[in-house]
Enzyme design. Sequence first.
Site, mmCIF file in Angstrom:
data_model
loop_
_atom_site.group_PDB
_atom_site.id
_atom_site.type_symbol
_atom_site.label_atom_id
_atom_site.label_comp_id
_atom_site.label_asym_id
_atom_site.label_seq_id
_atom_site.Cartn_x
_atom_site.Cartn_y
_atom_site.Cartn_z
ATOM 1 N N LYS A 41 115.339 -81.088 -74.011
ATOM 2 C CA LYS A 41 114.853 -81.798 -75.200
ATOM 3 C C LYS A 41 115.995 -82.024 -76.181
ATOM 4 O O LYS A 41 116.883 -81.197 -76.322
ATOM 5 C CB LYS A 41 113.754 -80.981 -75.882
ATOM 6 C CG LYS A 41 112.393 -81.179 -75.250
ATOM 7 C CD LYS A 41 111.314 -80.682 -76.188
ATOM 8 C CE LYS A 41 109.945 -80.690 -75.535
ATOM 9 N NZ LYS A 41 108.974 -79.906 -76.291
ATOM 10 N N ARG A 90 95.059 -75.301 -82.144
ATOM 11 C CA ARG A 90 94.663 -76.261 -83.169
ATOM 12 C C ARG A 90 93.392 -77.022 -82.821
ATOM 13 O O ARG A 90 92.514 -77.180 -83.635
ATOM 14 C CB ARG A 90 95.791 -77.287 -83.389
ATOM 15 C CG ARG A 90 96.874 -76.807 -84.279
ATOM 16 C CD ARG A 90 98.107 -77.642 -84.121
ATOM 17 N NE ARG A 90 98.671 -77.447 -82.785
ATOM 18 C CZ ARG A 90 99.905 -77.772 -82.448
ATOM 19 N NH1 ARG A 90 100.694 -78.353 -83.325
ATOM 20 N NH2 ARG A 90 100.356 -77.553 -81.249
ATOM 21 N N SER A 128 104.975 -80.015 -85.390
ATOM 22 C CA SER A 128 106.372 -80.353 -85.700
ATOM 23 C C SER A 128 106.578 -81.848 -85.527
ATOM 24 O O SER A 128 107.260 -82.489 -86.331
ATOM 25 C CB SER A 128 107.315 -79.596 -84.770
ATOM 26 O OG SER A 128 107.191 -78.213 -84.972
HETATM 27 P P1 ADP Z 1 104.389 -77.840 -82.062
HETATM 28 O O1 ADP Z 1 103.218 -77.913 -81.115
HETATM 29 O O2 ADP Z 1 104.037 -78.081 -83.487
HETATM 30 O O3 ADP Z 1 105.601 -78.584 -81.601
HETATM 31 P P2 ADP Z 1 105.471 -75.381 -81.045
HETATM 32 O O4 ADP Z 1 105.588 -75.886 -79.680
HETATM 33 O O5 ADP Z 1 106.709 -74.892 -81.707
HETATM 34 O O6 ADP Z 1 104.827 -76.374 -82.081
HETATM 35 O O7 ADP Z 1 104.307 -74.311 -81.098
HETATM 36 C C1 ADP Z 1 104.436 -72.942 -81.095
HETATM 37 C C2 ADP Z 1 103.055 -72.339 -81.224
HETATM 38 O O8 ADP Z 1 102.527 -72.589 -82.525
HETATM 39 C C3 ADP Z 1 102.017 -72.915 -80.250
HETATM 40 O O9 ADP Z 1 101.199 -71.861 -79.826
HETATM 41 C C4 ADP Z 1 101.241 -73.893 -81.105
HETATM 42 O O10 ADP Z 1 99.921 -74.051 -80.629
HETATM 43 C C5 ADP Z 1 101.247 -73.171 -82.443
HETATM 44 N N1 ADP Z 1 101.069 -74.068 -83.571
HETATM 45 C C6 ADP Z 1 101.861 -75.084 -83.949
HETATM 46 N N2 ADP Z 1 101.364 -75.686 -85.055
HETATM 47 C C7 ADP Z 1 100.224 -75.017 -85.387
HETATM 48 C C8 ADP Z 1 99.242 -75.156 -86.421
HETATM 49 N N3 ADP Z 1 99.324 -76.115 -87.331
HETATM 50 N N4 ADP Z 1 98.201 -74.285 -86.437
HETATM 51 C C9 ADP Z 1 98.105 -73.334 -85.483
HETATM 52 N N5 ADP Z 1 98.995 -73.152 -84.490
HETATM 53 C C10 ADP Z 1 100.045 -73.979 -84.428
#
Ligand code: ADP
Length: 158
Positions: A41, A90, A128
């Site tokens: 990525k 989510r 993100s």
């Molecule tokens: P994203 O999906 O935002 O790119 P990541 O891959 O870094 O984030 O996610 C890491 C963890 O954080 C995952 O388990 C994802 O489901 C959780 N996560 C990300 N954003 C949220 C949110 N707004 N509320 C709850 N959990 C979240």
Amino acid sequence: MKIAVCPGSFDPATNGHIDIIERSAKLFDEVIVAVLNNPQKQPLFSVEERVEILKKACNSMKNVEIDSFSGLLTEYAKGKKANVIVKGLRAVSDFEYELQMALMNKKLNPEIETVFIMTSSKYSYLSSNIVKEVAKFGGCIRGLVPEIIEDEIYKRFR
Ligand code: ADP
């Protein structure tokens, strides 16, 4: 001792992530936030930058450690003596992917349990990617990400 690993890309960390980390820290003795180093990525922030941002944002959480990893999460967790993987959920759209990952990780190491924490309603739409999309076009991201990185996110798109 219950040690949990909270893995993710965190590119960048959002207040949704911080909320999950904070709530995990109340449930487990120790929480290791593990930034995934995925060379495939093209990230907005380097792994080192993401680790530094999370260190600052989680500074007040005394049982939270920030680290990075590459390769298999279950191997990383085992090396850290963690018995739990904690993920945020989510929406239904997260479920299918997370179920597959949780079942595969269970097969790879049955000793490690995946635990899900439901998103807070105020962050349920936050990812993100959506933060990056909004910032790219100059939209307001206040309250969605830790204050310390707000300006830097805009700068990266200039
Ligand atoms: P994203 O999906 O935002 O790119 P990541 O891959 O870094 O984030 O996610 C890491 C963890 O954080 C995952 O388990 C994802 O489901 C959780 N996560 C990300 N954003 C949220 C949110 N707004 N509320 C709850 N959990 C979240």
